[in-house]
Write a protein that holds these residues in place. Structure first.
Motif, PDB file in Angstrom:
ATOM      1  N   ASP A  98       0.862  -1.182   0.000  1.00  0.00           N
ATOM      2  CA  ASP A  98       0.000   0.000   0.000  1.00  0.00           C
ATOM      3  C   ASP A  98       0.900   1.234   0.000  1.00  0.00           C
ATOM      4  OD1 ASP A  98      -1.611   2.210   0.540  1.00  0.00           O
ATOM      5  OD2 ASP A  98      -2.898   1.125   1.933  1.00  0.00           O
ATOM      6  N   PRO A  99       0.933   2.006  -1.083  1.00  0.00           N
ATOM      7  CA  PRO A  99       1.830   3.163  -1.180  1.00  0.00           C
ATOM      8  C   PRO A  99       1.610   4.224  -0.108  1.00  0.00           C
ATOM      9  CG  PRO A  99       0.940   2.594  -3.340  1.00  0.00           C
ATOM     10  CD  PRO A  99       0.165   1.789  -2.326  1.00  0.00           C
ATOM     11  N   LEU A 120      15.224   7.395   0.602  1.00  0.00           N
ATOM     12  CA  LEU A 120      13.805   7.749   0.529  1.00  0.00           C
ATOM     13  C   LEU A 120      13.528   8.729  -0.599  1.00  0.00           C
ATOM     14  CD1 LEU A 120      13.103   8.047   4.359  1.00  0.00           C
ATOM     15  CD2 LEU A 120      12.404   6.203   2.829  1.00  0.00           C
ATOM     16  N   ASN A 121      14.474   9.618  -0.877  1.00  0.00           N
ATOM     17  CA  ASN A 121      14.412  10.482  -2.059  1.00  0.00           C
ATOM     18  C   ASN A 121      13.056  11.180  -2.198  1.00  0.00           C
ATOM     19  OD1 ASN A 121      15.375  11.714  -4.376  1.00  0.00           O
ATOM     20  ND2 ASN A 121      14.690  10.047  -5.714  1.00  0.00           N
ATOM     21  N   GLY A 122      12.675  11.898  -1.150  1.00  0.00           N
ATOM     22  CA  GLY A 122      11.443  12.672  -1.221  1.00  0.00           C
ATOM     23  C   GLY A 122      10.174  11.892  -0.944  1.00  0.00           C
ATOM     24  N   ASN A 123      10.287  10.664  -0.472  1.00  0.00           N
ATOM     25  CA  ASN A 123       9.115   9.847  -0.125  1.00  0.00           C
ATOM     26  C   ASN A 123       8.376  10.540   1.035  1.00  0.00           C
ATOM     27  OD1 ASN A 123       7.354   7.868   0.980  1.00  0.00           O
ATOM     28  ND2 ASN A 123       8.642   6.217   0.208  1.00  0.00           N
ATOM     29  N   LEU A 148       3.955  12.762  11.215  1.00  0.00           N
ATOM     30  CA  LEU A 148       3.696  11.670  10.271  1.00  0.00           C
ATOM     31  C   LEU A 148       2.766  10.606  10.839  1.00  0.00           C
ATOM     32  CD1 LEU A 148       4.550  10.756   7.387  1.00  0.00           C
ATOM     33  CD2 LEU A 148       6.234   9.272   8.500  1.00  0.00           C
ATOM     34  N   ILE A 149       2.886  10.334  12.133  1.00  0.00           N
ATOM     35  CA  ILE A 149       2.135   9.244  12.758  1.00  0.00           C
ATOM     36  C   ILE A 149       0.921   9.786  13.502  1.00  0.00           C
ATOM     37  CG2 ILE A 149       2.233   7.352  14.413  1.00  0.00           C
ATOM     38  CD1 ILE A 149       3.914   6.861  11.936  1.00  0.00           C
ATOM     39  N   ASP A 150      -0.230   9.196  13.228  1.00  0.00           N
ATOM     40  CA  ASP A 150      -1.480   9.531  13.917  1.00  0.00           C
ATOM     41  C   ASP A 150      -1.658   8.544  15.061  1.00  0.00           C
ATOM     42  OD1 ASP A 150      -4.018  10.003  14.816  1.00  0.00           O
ATOM     43  OD2 ASP A 150      -5.015   9.669  12.887  1.00  0.00           O
ATOM     44  N   PHE A 151      -1.395   9.008  16.288  1.00  0.00           N
ATOM     45  CA  PHE A 151      -1.420   8.107  17.437  1.00  0.00           C
ATOM     46  C   PHE A 151      -2.837   7.792  17.921  1.00  0.00           C
ATOM     47  CE2 PHE A 151       3.008   9.588  17.654  1.00  0.00           C
ATOM     48  CZ  PHE A 151       3.642   8.350  17.765  1.00  0.00           C
ATOM     49  N   SER A 152      -3.839   8.273  17.203  1.00  0.00           N
ATOM     50  CA  SER A 152      -5.207   7.837  17.502  1.00  0.00           C
ATOM     51  C   SER A 152      -5.560   6.581  16.714  1.00  0.00           C
ATOM     52  CB  SER A 152      -6.212   8.955  17.165  1.00  0.00           C
ATOM     53  OG  SER A 152      -6.326   9.136  15.755  1.00  0.00           O
ATOM     54  N   GLN A 153      -4.672   6.178  15.794  1.00  0.00           N
ATOM     55  CA  GLN A 153      -4.878   5.004  14.960  1.00  0.00           C
ATOM     56  C   GLN A 153      -3.805   3.955  15.261  1.00  0.00           C
ATOM     57  OE1 GLN A 153      -7.578   4.696  12.896  1.00  0.00           O
ATOM     58  NE2 GLN A 153      -8.185   6.652  13.832  1.00  0.00           N
ATOM     59  N   PRO A 154      -4.107   2.675  15.024  1.00  0.00           N
ATOM     60  CA  PRO A 154      -3.133   1.616  15.334  1.00  0.00           C
ATOM     61  C   PRO A 154      -1.788   1.826  14.634  1.00  0.00           C
ATOM     62  CG  PRO A 154      -5.279   0.660  14.900  1.00  0.00           C
ATOM     63  CD  PRO A 154      -5.387   2.114  14.544  1.00  0.00           C
TER      64      PRO A 154
END
Length: 270
Positions: A98-99, A120-123, A148-154
């Motif tokens: 899943d991109p 990562l080159n701009g990923n 980057l990380i949503d800590f309300s989601q797993p």
């Protein structure tokens, strides 16, 4: 970025070995210095199978990440003690499925972050931070992680090839609990540790790790299983790496070096 000339990025000591760079040398990479290659040679002399062992570790990581994304539905991963990117990195395996999967690499070696940026080159869905995994609060509260990380989601937390670097005095079990306590229900822990054994290979490798790197704590099965206390283990449980959801049926008994690795994946219940 070859380091054959022993050029080092700012803040990197090319005269002191690093776990990440020794691992890179064992994998045949170029992101290492003479001191790292010397230790890699000593490890291979003591336990020639150590190269097979690190490749077995890479294969396990790939299968775990594929499971987290394709079967468990995880869309964000924190990879602790990630080391230097090689092949089939966490973000590559995850984003092939899943991109949009978001991945954070964490390592205390200051070489990891700039090298990861080049890979990562701009990923926009993956990044690396320089932070000590021992400090769970610093990792989880890092501003780039928070963006980057949503800590309300797993979240999928990876601690593979890391925990055997921590002594009992550093309380690796408590560290894992602090991370998992901060993550929401439905999150996953993927963890491993070198397995204590009476085999000559296990004892030689543990001794050589202590001599060369000053660390390397092999643990009995019960202590490794404790990392998953309070969590729901996924089948087949805590097993040797080749036995965890193999791509092909195992051809027969495990090789001695394959028996040195033990790990599993577990879910945080509601």
């Amino acid at each position: 970025m070859s380091l054959g000339s022993e050029w080092a990025p700012p803040g990197v000591d090319s005269t002191t070995a690093s776990v990440a760079r020794v691992h890179d040398a064992l994998l045949g990479g170029t992101e290492n210095f003479a001191v790292d290659r010397a230790i890699a040679r000593r490890l291979k002399e003591a336990v020639p199978e150590v190269v097979n062992l690190v490749w077995c570790n890479r294969a396990f990581i790939g299968r775990v990440v594929d499971f987290l994304v394709r079967e468990a539905g995880i869309r964000q991963i924190i990879d602790l003690g990630a080391g230097l990117p090689t092949i089939e990195n966490t973000h590559e395996v995850a984003q092939f499925a899943d991109p949009n999967v978001r991945v954070v690499y964490v390592d205390c070696d200051p070489m990891v972050e700039p090298h990861a940026r080049a890979i990562l080159n701009g990923n926009e869905h993956a990044l690396a931070i320089t932070e000590d995994a021992r400090d769970a609060e610093a990792v989880l509260r890092h501003p780039r992680v928070a963006r980057l990380i949503d800590f309300s989601q797993p979240v999928g937390l990876m601690a593979i090839g890391l925990l055997h670097l921590f002594s009992d005095k550093e309380d690796p079990h408590g560290l894992v609990k602090r991370y998992m306590a901060a993550l929401p229900p439905g999150s996953y822990l993927a963890a491993s540790n070198m397995l204590a054994s009476v085999s000559p290979q296990a004892q030689a490798l543990e001794a050589m790790l202590h001599v060369t790197m000053g660390t390397g704590h092999f643990r009995p099965r019960a202590e490794i299983e404790r990392f998953f206390d309070g969590l729901v283990l996924e089948e087949p449980g805590v097993v040797h790496f080749p036995e965890w959801r193999p791509d092909e049926r195992l051809p027969g008994p495990l090789a001695t070096w394959e028996a040195l690795l033990l790990g599993g994946v577990a879910r945080k219940p509601a």
